[in-house]
Motif scaffolding. Sequence first.
Motif, mmCIF file in Angstrom:
data_model
loop_
_atom_site.group_PDB
_atom_site.id
_atom_site.type_symbol
_atom_site.label_atom_id
_atom_site.label_comp_id
_atom_site.label_asym_id
_atom_site.label_seq_id
_atom_site.Cartn_x
_atom_site.Cartn_y
_atom_site.Cartn_z
ATOM 1 N N MET A 1 0.794 -1.162 0.033
ATOM 2 C CA MET A 1 -0.040 -0.061 0.000
ATOM 3 C C MET A 1 1.075 1.123 -0.003
ATOM 4 S SD MET A 1 -3.200 0.821 2.689
ATOM 5 C CE MET A 1 -4.097 2.344 2.454
ATOM 6 N N SER A 2 0.487 2.012 -0.808
ATOM 7 C CA SER A 2 1.566 3.370 -0.844
ATOM 8 C C SER A 2 1.272 4.243 0.264
ATOM 9 C CB SER A 2 1.069 4.242 -2.250
ATOM 10 O OG SER A 2 -0.209 4.413 -2.195
ATOM 11 N N LYS A 3 2.336 4.897 0.505
ATOM 12 C CA LYS A 3 2.317 6.069 1.667
ATOM 13 C C LYS A 3 2.005 7.289 1.138
ATOM 14 C CE LYS A 3 5.440 3.310 4.547
ATOM 15 N NZ LYS A 3 6.808 3.016 5.126
ATOM 16 N N SER A 4 1.273 7.974 1.865
ATOM 17 C CA SER A 4 1.095 9.613 1.497
ATOM 18 C C SER A 4 1.989 10.267 2.410
ATOM 19 C CB SER A 4 -0.347 9.987 1.871
ATOM 20 O OG SER A 4 -0.370 11.398 1.576
ATOM 21 N N ILE A 5 3.087 11.201 1.627
ATOM 22 C CA ILE A 5 3.829 12.093 2.394
ATOM 23 C C ILE A 5 3.668 13.814 1.981
ATOM 24 C CG2 ILE A 5 6.282 12.690 2.161
ATOM 25 C CD1 ILE A 5 6.341 9.378 1.450
ATOM 26 N N LEU A 6 3.968 14.239 3.058
ATOM 27 C CA LEU A 6 3.791 15.932 2.748
ATOM 28 C C LEU A 6 5.197 16.554 2.571
ATOM 29 C CD1 LEU A 6 1.443 17.811 2.688
ATOM 30 C CD2 LEU A 6 1.647 18.719 4.838
ATOM 31 N N LEU A 7 5.436 17.113 1.471
ATOM 32 C CA LEU A 7 6.693 17.820 1.216
ATOM 33 C C LEU A 7 6.535 19.431 1.386
ATOM 34 C CD1 LEU A 7 7.711 15.824 -2.021
ATOM 35 C CD2 LEU A 7 8.357 15.258 0.443
ATOM 36 N N GLN A 8 7.387 19.962 1.924
ATOM 37 C CA GLN A 8 7.439 21.443 2.112
ATOM 38 C C GLN A 8 8.487 22.017 1.451
ATOM 39 O OE1 GLN A 8 6.467 21.564 6.388
ATOM 40 N NE2 GLN A 8 4.362 22.030 6.031
ATOM 41 N N THR A 9 9.583 21.347 1.587
ATOM 42 C CA THR A 9 10.954 21.941 0.771
ATOM 43 C C THR A 9 11.252 20.997 -0.447
ATOM 44 O OG1 THR A 9 12.236 20.645 2.533
ATOM 45 C CG2 THR A 9 11.629 22.735 3.158
ATOM 46 N N ALA A 10 12.499 21.666 -0.884
ATOM 47 C CA ALA A 10 13.260 20.965 -2.007
ATOM 48 C C ALA A 10 14.586 21.091 -2.047
ATOM 49 C CB ALA A 10 12.800 21.502 -3.441
ATOM 50 N N LEU A 11 15.374 19.908 -2.195
ATOM 51 C CA LEU A 11 16.997 19.814 -2.136
ATOM 52 C C LEU A 11 17.319 20.472 -3.203
ATOM 53 C CD1 LEU A 11 19.536 19.191 -0.579
ATOM 54 C CD2 LEU A 11 19.244 16.866 -1.769
ATOM 55 N N ALA A 12 18.265 21.466 -3.408
ATOM 56 C CA ALA A 12 18.608 22.104 -4.498
ATOM 57 C C ALA A 12 19.879 21.324 -5.024
ATOM 58 C CB ALA A 12 19.090 23.450 -4.271
ATOM 59 N N LEU A 13 19.896 20.687 -6.015
ATOM 60 C CA LEU A 13 21.089 19.991 -6.770
ATOM 61 C C LEU A 13 21.070 20.479 -8.179
ATOM 62 C CD1 LEU A 13 19.958 16.356 -5.727
ATOM 63 C CD2 LEU A 13 21.826 17.627 -4.881
ATOM 64 N N PRO A 14 22.211 20.252 -8.806
ATOM 65 C CA PRO A 14 22.503 20.748 -10.285
ATOM 66 C C PRO A 14 21.574 19.622 -11.126
ATOM 67 C CG PRO A 14 24.674 20.034 -9.259
ATOM 68 C CD PRO A 14 23.773 19.663 -8.137
ATOM 69 N N ASN A 15 21.012 20.592 -12.108
ATOM 70 C CA ASN A 15 20.014 19.931 -12.702
ATOM 71 C C ASN A 15 20.611 18.452 -13.620
ATOM 72 O OD1 ASN A 15 17.440 19.596 -13.839
ATOM 73 N ND2 ASN A 15 17.894 20.713 -15.677
ATOM 74 N N GLN A 142 14.252 30.236 -7.190
ATOM 75 C CA GLN A 142 14.819 30.734 -5.939
ATOM 76 C C GLN A 142 15.994 31.055 -5.787
ATOM 77 O OE1 GLN A 142 12.528 29.621 -2.408
ATOM 78 N NE2 GLN A 142 10.483 29.070 -3.619
ATOM 79 N N SER A 143 16.683 31.780 -5.024
ATOM 80 C CA SER A 143 18.169 31.687 -4.525
ATOM 81 C C SER A 143 18.317 30.337 -3.819
ATOM 82 C CB SER A 143 18.542 32.835 -4.069
ATOM 83 O OG SER A 143 17.549 32.987 -2.716
ATOM 84 N N SER A 144 19.010 29.762 -4.503
ATOM 85 C CA SER A 144 19.143 28.170 -3.962
ATOM 86 C C SER A 144 20.372 27.990 -2.899
ATOM 87 C CB SER A 144 19.461 27.024 -5.004
ATOM 88 O OG SER A 144 20.430 27.623 -5.879
ATOM 89 N N GLY A 145 19.913 27.981 -1.862
ATOM 90 C CA GLY A 145 21.023 27.513 -0.675
ATOM 91 C C GLY A 145 20.870 25.832 -0.714
ATOM 92 N N ASN A 146 20.949 25.285 0.403
ATOM 93 C CA ASN A 146 20.942 23.778 0.459
ATOM 94 C C ASN A 146 19.486 23.358 0.118
ATOM 95 O OD1 ASN A 146 23.763 23.342 1.116
ATOM 96 N ND2 ASN A 146 23.205 23.903 3.034
ATOM 97 N N PHE A 147 18.569 24.273 0.624
ATOM 98 C CA PHE A 147 17.261 23.840 0.328
ATOM 99 C C PHE A 147 16.427 24.915 0.038
ATOM 100 C CE2 PHE A 147 18.281 20.098 2.973
ATOM 101 C CZ PHE A 147 17.468 19.092 2.399
ATOM 102 N N VAL A 148 15.388 24.921 -0.620
ATOM 103 C CA VAL A 148 14.486 25.807 -0.902
ATOM 104 C C VAL A 148 12.902 25.630 -0.400
ATOM 105 C CG1 VAL A 148 15.694 26.700 -3.029
ATOM 106 C CG2 VAL A 148 13.787 25.008 -3.446
ATOM 107 N N SER A 149 12.006 26.571 -0.169
ATOM 108 C CA SER A 149 10.936 26.374 0.183
ATOM 109 C C SER A 149 10.091 26.069 -1.103
ATOM 110 C CB SER A 149 10.358 27.532 1.167
ATOM 111 O OG SER A 149 11.144 27.530 2.321
ATOM 112 N N LEU A 150 9.135 25.241 -1.106
ATOM 113 C CA LEU A 150 8.038 24.969 -1.905
ATOM 114 C C LEU A 150 6.878 26.191 -1.805
ATOM 115 C CD1 LEU A 150 7.523 21.045 -1.921
ATOM 116 C CD2 LEU A 150 9.108 22.579 -3.737
ATOM 117 N N PRO A 151 6.427 26.748 -2.738
ATOM 118 C CA PRO A 151 5.268 27.609 -2.819
ATOM 119 C C PRO A 151 4.180 26.969 -1.959
ATOM 120 C CG PRO A 151 5.476 26.697 -5.047
ATOM 121 C CD PRO A 151 6.646 26.115 -4.297
#
Length: 488
Positions: A1-15, A142-151
């Motif tokens: 059964m798939s799990k539901s996860i809430l994401l609020q941030t994103a890790l900035a990595l080279p594309n 967004q200016s990318s540090g380690n993490f950026v906030s999702l809208p």
Amino acid sequence: MSKSILLQTALALPNPDIEALIQGRMIAAMPRMFLNPGRTFALYPANLSVDLLSGDRYYRSHFLPIAQKALAQLNSDRVSIKAWAKCELCQMVNEPESLEALSQLTVWKTEALQQILQQRPFIFVAYLRVYLLPQPLEMPVQSSGNFVSLPKSLNVTDSTPVLSESMFAKRRQKLEKLELPEHPELEELQSALVHLSTTNPKAKQLDEEIKIFLGWSENLPTTKPDPDLDWIKTIAQIGNSSDGNGFEKLVRKGFIKLGFGNSNHKPEASLDPESTGGAGGLDFYCETPYQVVGECKATKSETVADGTPAQLIKLGHKHLQEQYNCCIKIIMAAGQLNRHANKTAIGNHMNVIRPETLQRLVELKAKQPGSIDLLQLKPCLEQQPFGEEADAKVNRYIDGVREKLKVRSHVLSILKKYLETTGSKRASVDSLSGAFSMSNPPKQLSREELHEILVELSSPLTGYAGRIKGDSLGRDRFYFLRDLLLDD
């Protein structure tokens, strides 16, 4: 059964790194900070240059064209987030002697890793289990540090992993132990196919099969049916009509699809669908891998008269001379042969095969390309019964092939289920033998037969399973790569 996860941030990595993760080329990332195992985040494609290294010095040569394309896709105003990830492990690497192996297991050049380590006390290597988003999330740059906030918070599930749990575990083990990849030459070939695969369907198919074999992918992303099925599925319909010329063309195309060939360009003894024999010519003639000659008789309802087998005898001797006697002889006929015609066919060792049977044979070849072995089909066509009863023996051959495919598909499903249930990375024949015998299989197999099938499925030419070879039958270990899907 798939799990539901809430994401609020994103890790900035080279594309390009994100592209490699999404393609299954690697499971590692190099964040600038330690990531706690279990942490989840979206993957934010940033225009990051690590220590101002240019792309050709940062990425390995076989990945460089993909990296350049990924960098060119970056927009100055908006970014597109295609995936999210869970950190399974984060390690600190600071041994220079480990960098070459790390490079071989990722897309980064050894010299790039060396330069990073000269400027930092260690490199963080995060093991990421990556999942695809159902649709990309567009957001402003967004200016990318380690993490950026999702809208806005993003509700995701773990139902679309890039790699299955067993495949990820295998890749993780290689990375933890820094084991060199087994087939670096195939990685080079796969990268060379990337450009061709956009315009060449065969290159695309080979590209996908290599990725499956390398463990970068498990299912073909585009499971498009063979386009030839469009005409294959009309063989019976045209055979049961009055379109004799159309039926002859389809029969020729069918034999070519099965793997027969003919270098003879004379229209009276040819296999060219665009140059049928016409009046006075053979309806079809195959030279390789063995000689087959035949007559086609499309009909709506009437019976087939003695003139049809007599025509094959006459034209066969006329155009093939003494070679005719060496040929397998086939009459493709929709209607029932009358008593005299069937007697002539039996007496002259002619196989009478219905259009439905030919369609069934060619369909199986189109859906499972490696399933029809023409050299195994040959004895079936050479042996009694002949005449109209020959149709049943060809159908028995098809049924036998399908039964073998069912057994192999079942063996694969048992291997896959065993690894998922036990959490093991690979399985022995002994451990699978008991699970197989208790699984209500299509056919019971001895330990030796099961081993033989597993070896066949783990051949690089099939790529359904992988094999770690031992010094004896009992020491071989197998792991799952992809399903063998069959029609009911």
